[in-house]
Design a protein around this motif. Structure first.
Motif, PDB file in Angstrom:
ATOM      1  N   ILE A  61       0.834  -1.210   0.000  1.00  0.00           N
ATOM      2  CA  ILE A  61       0.000   0.000   0.000  1.00  0.00           C
ATOM      3  C   ILE A  61       0.866   1.256   0.000  1.00  0.00           C
ATOM      4  O   ILE A  61       0.642   2.173  -0.784  1.00  0.00           O
ATOM      5  CB  ILE A  61      -0.962  -0.001   1.205  1.00  0.00           C
ATOM      6  CG1 ILE A  61      -2.003  -1.103   1.048  1.00  0.00           C
ATOM      7  CG2 ILE A  61      -1.637   1.360   1.373  1.00  0.00           C
ATOM      8  CD1 ILE A  61      -2.856  -1.343   2.277  1.00  0.00           C
ATOM      9  N   LEU A  62       1.878   1.301   0.883  1.00  0.00           N
ATOM     10  CA  LEU A  62       2.712   2.493   1.018  1.00  0.00           C
ATOM     11  C   LEU A  62       3.997   2.440   0.181  1.00  0.00           C
ATOM     12  O   LEU A  62       4.781   3.384   0.198  1.00  0.00           O
ATOM     13  CB  LEU A  62       3.074   2.720   2.495  1.00  0.00           C
ATOM     14  CG  LEU A  62       1.896   3.021   3.420  1.00  0.00           C
ATOM     15  CD1 LEU A  62       2.385   3.171   4.855  1.00  0.00           C
ATOM     16  CD2 LEU A  62       1.150   4.252   2.976  1.00  0.00           C
ATOM     17  N   LYS A  63       4.214   1.336  -0.519  1.00  0.00           N
ATOM     18  CA  LYS A  63       5.347   1.179  -1.441  1.00  0.00           C
ATOM     19  C   LYS A  63       6.706   1.367  -0.753  1.00  0.00           C
ATOM     20  O   LYS A  63       7.466   2.274  -1.058  1.00  0.00           O
ATOM     21  CB  LYS A  63       5.209   2.125  -2.624  1.00  0.00           C
ATOM     22  CG  LYS A  63       3.977   1.829  -3.463  1.00  0.00           C
ATOM     23  CD  LYS A  63       3.784   2.835  -4.556  1.00  0.00           C
ATOM     24  CE  LYS A  63       2.587   2.606  -5.412  1.00  0.00           C
ATOM     25  NZ  LYS A  63       1.375   2.167  -4.841  1.00  0.00           N
ATOM     26  N   PHE A  64       6.994   0.466   0.198  1.00  0.00           N
ATOM     27  CA  PHE A  64       8.307   0.434   0.837  1.00  0.00           C
ATOM     28  C   PHE A  64       8.669  -1.002   1.154  1.00  0.00           C
ATOM     29  O   PHE A  64       7.827  -1.889   1.118  1.00  0.00           O
ATOM     30  CB  PHE A  64       8.331   1.301   2.111  1.00  0.00           C
ATOM     31  CG  PHE A  64       7.590   0.716   3.286  1.00  0.00           C
ATOM     32  CD1 PHE A  64       8.257  -0.045   4.242  1.00  0.00           C
ATOM     33  CD2 PHE A  64       6.234   0.946   3.470  1.00  0.00           C
ATOM     34  CE1 PHE A  64       7.580  -0.570   5.334  1.00  0.00           C
ATOM     35  CE2 PHE A  64       5.554   0.433   4.555  1.00  0.00           C
ATOM     36  CZ  PHE A  64       6.229  -0.329   5.490  1.00  0.00           C
ATOM     37  N   ASP A  65       9.943  -1.241   1.427  1.00  0.00           N
ATOM     38  CA  ASP A  65      10.423  -2.559   1.834  1.00  0.00           C
ATOM     39  C   ASP A  65      11.160  -2.384   3.153  1.00  0.00           C
ATOM     40  O   ASP A  65      12.224  -1.772   3.209  1.00  0.00           O
ATOM     41  CB  ASP A  65      11.348  -3.154   0.772  1.00  0.00           C
ATOM     42  CG  ASP A  65      11.767  -4.577   1.103  1.00  0.00           C
ATOM     43  OD1 ASP A  65      11.378  -5.097   2.166  1.00  0.00           O
ATOM     44  OD2 ASP A  65      12.499  -5.171   0.287  1.00  0.00           O
ATOM     45  N   ILE A  66      10.584  -2.910   4.216  1.00  0.00           N
ATOM     46  CA  ILE A  66      11.133  -2.715   5.554  1.00  0.00           C
ATOM     47  C   ILE A  66      12.542  -3.286   5.685  1.00  0.00           C
ATOM     48  O   ILE A  66      13.382  -2.717   6.372  1.00  0.00           O
ATOM     49  CB  ILE A  66      10.182  -3.296   6.634  1.00  0.00           C
ATOM     50  CG1 ILE A  66      10.602  -2.860   8.049  1.00  0.00           C
ATOM     51  CG2 ILE A  66      10.123  -4.807   6.559  1.00  0.00           C
ATOM     52  CD1 ILE A  66      10.389  -1.431   8.346  1.00  0.00           C
ATOM     53  N   LYS A  67      12.827  -4.381   4.995  1.00  0.00           N
ATOM     54  CA  LYS A  67      14.166  -4.996   5.100  1.00  0.00           C
ATOM     55  C   LYS A  67      15.248  -4.127   4.484  1.00  0.00           C
ATOM     56  O   LYS A  67      16.395  -4.187   4.889  1.00  0.00           O
ATOM     57  CB  LYS A  67      14.154  -6.386   4.481  1.00  0.00           C
ATOM     58  CG  LYS A  67      13.331  -7.355   5.304  1.00  0.00           C
ATOM     59  CD  LYS A  67      13.361  -8.741   4.743  1.00  0.00           C
ATOM     60  CE  LYS A  67      12.500  -9.641   5.620  1.00  0.00           C
ATOM     61  NZ  LYS A  67      12.474 -11.000   5.150  1.00  0.00           N
ATOM     62  N   GLU A  68      14.889  -3.307   3.505  1.00  0.00           N
ATOM     63  CA  GLU A  68      15.850  -2.374   2.913  1.00  0.00           C
ATOM     64  C   GLU A  68      16.056  -1.145   3.798  1.00  0.00           C
ATOM     65  O   GLU A  68      17.093  -0.503   3.732  1.00  0.00           O
ATOM     66  CB  GLU A  68      15.376  -1.922   1.526  1.00  0.00           C
ATOM     67  CG  GLU A  68      15.424  -3.007   0.484  1.00  0.00           C
ATOM     68  CD  GLU A  68      14.909  -2.535  -0.853  1.00  0.00           C
ATOM     69  OE1 GLU A  68      14.602  -1.332  -1.005  1.00  0.00           O
ATOM     70  OE2 GLU A  68      14.790  -3.373  -1.761  1.00  0.00           O
ATOM     71  N   MET A  69      15.061  -0.827   4.616  1.00  0.00           N
ATOM     72  CA  MET A  69      15.103   0.398   5.415  1.00  0.00           C
ATOM     73  C   MET A  69      15.604   0.199   6.839  1.00  0.00           C
ATOM     74  O   MET A  69      16.127   1.123   7.446  1.00  0.00           O
ATOM     75  CB  MET A  69      13.703   1.022   5.467  1.00  0.00           C
ATOM     76  CG  MET A  69      13.159   1.380   4.108  1.00  0.00           C
ATOM     77  SD  MET A  69      11.493   2.014   4.208  1.00  0.00           S
ATOM     78  CE  MET A  69      11.848   3.703   4.654  1.00  0.00           C
TER      79      MET A  69
END
Length: 112
Positions: A61-69
């Motif tokens: 939905i928010l277009k992010f990847d938690i593992k990258e951040m």
């Protein structure tokens, strides 16, 4: 809702108060390295994998990847939303609708 602020860090927790007592729903975590919102999908059940499923949904939905951040390990029963992903009114409204839906589903089951 009840707000609990620990003495050791800035991480206010939001607990839902009900006739069965209080249940942790969310934590707003803000330290020097990471600022994020944690949604406690299945509090008290660390073996639950509901959080992983919902984590994938909110990332789409928010277009992010938690593992990258983020470099810390994620708990399977929690959902992590970095505050920098809520950088527009559109994303804020999407997140607000998502949280409302999650809250209604989670607590409709509890009250029955």
């Amino acid at each position: 809702m009840e707000v609990a602020i620990p003495e050791s860090s800035f991480a206010p927790g939001y607990n839902r108060l009900g006739w069965r007592g209080k249940r942790k729903f969310a934590t707003l975590h803000g330290d020097k390295k990471y600022q994020y919102l944690i949604l406690h999908v299945d509090p008290g059940n660390p073996e639950s994998t509901k959080g992983k499923t919902i984590q994938k949904e909110i990332q789409e939905i928010l277009k992010f990847d938690i593992k990258e951040m983020r470099s810390f390990s994620l708990k399977k029963h929690e959902v992590y939303i970095p505050l920098e992903c809520i950088d527009s009114k559109k994303n804020f409204e999407l997140l607000k609708c998502f949280i409302k839906k999650l809250y209604e589903v989670a607590y409709r089951k509890v009250e029955r």
